[in-house]
Design a protein around this motif. Sequence first.
Motif, PDB file in Angstrom:
ATOM      1  N   GLN A   1       0.873  -1.183   0.000  1.00  0.00           N
ATOM      2  CA  GLN A   1       0.000   0.000   0.000  1.00  0.00           C
ATOM      3  C   GLN A   1       0.911   1.234   0.000  1.00  0.00           C
ATOM      4  O   GLN A   1       1.933   1.237   0.675  1.00  0.00           O
ATOM      5  CB  GLN A   1      -0.905   0.050   1.254  1.00  0.00           C
ATOM      6  CG  GLN A   1      -1.629  -1.247   1.601  1.00  0.00           C
ATOM      7  CD  GLN A   1      -2.445  -1.797   0.440  1.00  0.00           C
ATOM      8  OE1 GLN A   1      -3.206  -1.071  -0.182  1.00  0.00           O
ATOM      9  NE2 GLN A   1      -2.248  -3.079   0.137  1.00  0.00           N
ATOM     10  N   PRO A   2       0.516   2.274  -0.753  1.00  0.00           N
ATOM     11  CA  PRO A   2       1.405   3.432  -0.814  1.00  0.00           C
ATOM     12  C   PRO A   2       1.459   4.229   0.497  1.00  0.00           C
ATOM     13  O   PRO A   2       0.425   4.412   1.152  1.00  0.00           O
ATOM     14  CB  PRO A   2       0.796   4.285  -1.943  1.00  0.00           C
ATOM     15  CG  PRO A   2      -0.607   3.794  -2.097  1.00  0.00           C
ATOM     16  CD  PRO A   2      -0.680   2.389  -1.579  1.00  0.00           C
ATOM     17  N   GLY A   3       2.664   4.659   0.870  1.00  0.00           N
ATOM     18  CA  GLY A   3       2.836   5.681   1.906  1.00  0.00           C
ATOM     19  C   GLY A   3       2.651   5.255   3.346  1.00  0.00           C
ATOM     20  O   GLY A   3       2.480   6.112   4.212  1.00  0.00           O
ATOM     21  N   ILE A   4       2.665   3.967   3.629  1.00  0.00           N
ATOM     22  CA  ILE A   4       2.504   3.568   5.038  1.00  0.00           C
ATOM     23  C   ILE A   4       3.682   2.692   5.488  1.00  0.00           C
ATOM     24  O   ILE A   4       3.498   1.643   6.103  1.00  0.00           O
ATOM     25  CB  ILE A   4       1.149   2.861   5.311  1.00  0.00           C
ATOM     26  CG1 ILE A   4       0.900   1.703   4.335  1.00  0.00           C
ATOM     27  CG2 ILE A   4      -0.002   3.853   5.259  1.00  0.00           C
ATOM     28  CD1 ILE A   4      -0.188   0.749   4.787  1.00  0.00           C
ATOM     29  N   ASP A   5       4.862   3.194   5.243  1.00  0.00           N
ATOM     30  CA  ASP A   5       6.078   2.420   5.554  1.00  0.00           C
ATOM     31  C   ASP A   5       6.213   2.086   7.031  1.00  0.00           C
ATOM     32  O   ASP A   5       6.673   1.006   7.396  1.00  0.00           O
ATOM     33  CB  ASP A   5       7.321   3.221   5.135  1.00  0.00           C
ATOM     34  CG  ASP A   5       7.365   3.394   3.632  1.00  0.00           C
ATOM     35  OD1 ASP A   5       6.465   2.861   2.957  1.00  0.00           O
ATOM     36  OD2 ASP A   5       8.288   4.075   3.152  1.00  0.00           O
ATOM     37  N   ASN A   6       5.815   3.029   7.891  1.00  0.00           N
ATOM     38  CA  ASN A   6       6.000   2.769   9.332  1.00  0.00           C
ATOM     39  C   ASN A   6       4.958   1.787   9.861  1.00  0.00           C
ATOM     40  O   ASN A   6       5.260   0.991  10.761  1.00  0.00           O
ATOM     41  CB  ASN A   6       5.958   4.073  10.120  1.00  0.00           C
ATOM     42  CG  ASN A   6       7.073   4.997   9.697  1.00  0.00           C
ATOM     43  OD1 ASN A   6       8.161   4.541   9.346  1.00  0.00           O
ATOM     44  ND2 ASN A   6       6.812   6.292   9.688  1.00  0.00           N
ATOM     45  N   ILE A   7       3.763   1.848   9.311  1.00  0.00           N
ATOM     46  CA  ILE A   7       2.745   0.854   9.682  1.00  0.00           C
ATOM     47  C   ILE A   7       3.252  -0.527   9.249  1.00  0.00           C
ATOM     48  O   ILE A   7       3.150  -1.509   9.990  1.00  0.00           O
ATOM     49  CB  ILE A   7       1.373   1.178   9.024  1.00  0.00           C
ATOM     50  CG1 ILE A   7       0.802   2.470   9.617  1.00  0.00           C
ATOM     51  CG2 ILE A   7       0.392   0.027   9.203  1.00  0.00           C
ATOM     52  CD1 ILE A   7      -0.484   2.968   8.958  1.00  0.00           C
TER      53      ILE A   7
END
Length: 172
Positions: free
Chosen positions: A34-40
């Motif tokens: 999923q784009p943009g949720i690297d920390n999750i």
Amino acid sequence: MLSKKMQDALNEQVRIEAQSSQVYLAMASWAEIQPGIDNITSFFYRHSDEERMHMLKLIKFINERGGFAMIPALEQPQPTFPSIKHAFKELLKHEEYVSQSINTVVDIALNEKDYATYNFMQWYVSEQIEEEALARTMNDKLELIGDDKSGLYLFDKDILMVTVGGGSAAEK
Ligand code: OFO
């Protein structure tokens, strides 16, 4: 020495911790694309590692007490989620289920007057209090955020600060 009943209950807990690790690994892999949720994504990976440590800690305990820890077959975890919110809801549900199974092990230890196992399991009892509280806080935050994309951006930033389980189970 562990009784047969105690050993079976502990082995069932080994399976549940291993399954938990798979469940969160599946969440991590799904989150990663999923784009943009690297920390999750890395939160789920860390959570998966943590559950594996919980499993290993149980395996060592069973074998040290003269039992035999069986390495179990695992089920296919849910591979995809309709949204981040859904994934975290599943996480909370799963942790509640784990807490119940830990309570079952503790009950058996008490009934059998197996105080060594009872004592050992207290670590898991307090770990579950933390993990459930953490999962609830995250669900509450996601509820507040709703469909707001900038809220999700901040949530992803925030989650960087979260320590799952406060370190490796092997150290405890
Ligand atoms: Fe979060 O479950 Fe292990 O104990």
